[in-house]
Scaffold this active site. Structure first.
Site, PDB file in Angstrom:
ATOM      1  N   LYS A  86      34.072  32.571  38.140  1.00 12.39           N
ATOM      2  CA  LYS A  86      35.321  32.071  37.562  1.00 12.39           C
ATOM      3  C   LYS A  86      35.102  30.641  37.097  1.00 12.39           C
ATOM      4  O   LYS A  86      34.667  29.791  37.877  1.00 12.39           O
ATOM      5  CB  LYS A  86      36.440  32.097  38.601  1.00 12.39           C
TER       6      LYS A  86
HETATM    7  C1  E4P Z   1      43.729  33.149  39.914  1.00 18.64           C
HETATM    8  O1  E4P Z   1      42.665  33.003  39.365  1.00 18.64           O
HETATM    9  C2  E4P Z   1      44.224  32.213  40.898  1.00 18.64           C
HETATM   10  O2  E4P Z   1      43.355  32.350  42.028  1.00 18.64           O
HETATM   11  C3  E4P Z   1      45.600  32.470  41.446  1.00 18.64           C
HETATM   12  O3  E4P Z   1      46.070  33.746  41.110  1.00 18.64           O
HETATM   13  C4  E4P Z   1      46.587  31.389  41.230  1.00 18.64           C
HETATM   14  O4  E4P Z   1      47.745  31.786  41.924  1.00 18.64           O
HETATM   15  P1  E4P Z   1      48.854  30.746  42.439  1.00 18.64           P
HETATM   16  O5  E4P Z   1      49.569  30.252  41.236  1.00 18.64           O
HETATM   17  O6  E4P Z   1      49.721  31.585  43.330  1.00 18.64           O
HETATM   18  O7  E4P Z   1      48.114  29.680  43.179  1.00 18.64           O
END
Ligand code: E4P
Length: 226
Positions: A86
């Site tokens: 990522k």
């Molecule tokens: C995705 O890549 C992130 O890990 C995540 O979904 C962000 O979620 P949040 O807005 O609940 O922190």
């Protein structure tokens, strides 16, 4: 739409992997930091739980493309199996994604807030883009509409990049991105439980139990078929 668990908590992931038809796990630096544990051991344990065939998405923290590429290679070696690094969208991230694509490492471009960011990521060779639905809703934008537009752009230009919708607060958001054509959604264990549950289901099962007990007492189906 495939479901993934967004977590770095081994218990939550073990439970989710045992009870739900999940396609993999996503983490981010916030989720990993919450566990206050050794990163290498965490990634190995995590892979041990889900096995090599399910997707594992782990995020880099380097700011420059060269550093991102180095971290991606180390993460890929550590995680093994079906792995995606990522990388937050941005100039350096896009450069790193193009390099990693040529080196055969899967890329999920994350922290996506607009369709144009997603289109750039797909053109750079990202396998997935992760738009943040609830964070968009929280700033009075429209997370589901953003996902819808990204799906449409990928269809129009016949791009293989998939939409991995992320950041959810409730089942309605999850349902609406499914209708919008998101290929995957990553959610907490708690939201998986909410999506699988309904008070009418509970009341239906209570009715079955009551009627069954009136006729057969404490004997189960298995008892009667022995
Ligand atoms: C995705 O890549 C992130 O890990 C995540 O979904 C962000 O979620 P949040 O807005 O609940 O922190």
């Amino acid at each position: 739409m495939k479901y993934l668990i967004d977590s770095a908590n081994l218990e939550e992931i073990r439970h989710g992997n045992e009870f739900y038809p999940i396609a993999g796990v996503t983490t981010n630096p916030t989720l990993v930091a919450k566990e206050e544990t050794d990163l290498k051991a965490l990634i190995s344990d995590l892979r041990g739980i889900i096995g090599g065939k399910k997707m594992l998405h782990v995020q880099t923290t380097a700011k420059k493309a060269e550093g991102i590429v180095r971290e991606a290679e180390l993460l890929s070696d550590t995680a093994g199996g079906d792995f995606y690094v990522k990388i937050p969208i941005g100039e350096e991230g896009l450069k790193a994604a193009s390099i990693l694509k040529k080196r055969g490492i899967g890329v999920t471009m994350t922290a996506i807030f607009t369709p144009q960011q997603a289109l750039l990521a797909a053109n750079a060779g990202a396998d997935f883009v992760a738009p943040y639905v609830n964070r968009l809703d929280n700033i009075s934008a429209n997370g589901v509409q953003t996902v819808e537009e990204i799906v449409r752009l990928f269809d129009i230009y016949m791009l293989e990049c998939q939409v991995l919708a992320a950041s959810f607060k409730n089942v309605r958001q999850l349902h609406e991105v499914a209708l919008a054509g998101a290929h995957c959604a990553t959610v907490s264990g708690g939201l998986l439980l909410s999506a699988a549950s309904h008070p009418m289901t509970d009341s239906a099962v209570q009715g079955f139990d009551r009627d069954w007990a009136a006729a057969y007492g404490s004997r189960s189906v298995a008892d009667l078929l022995k």
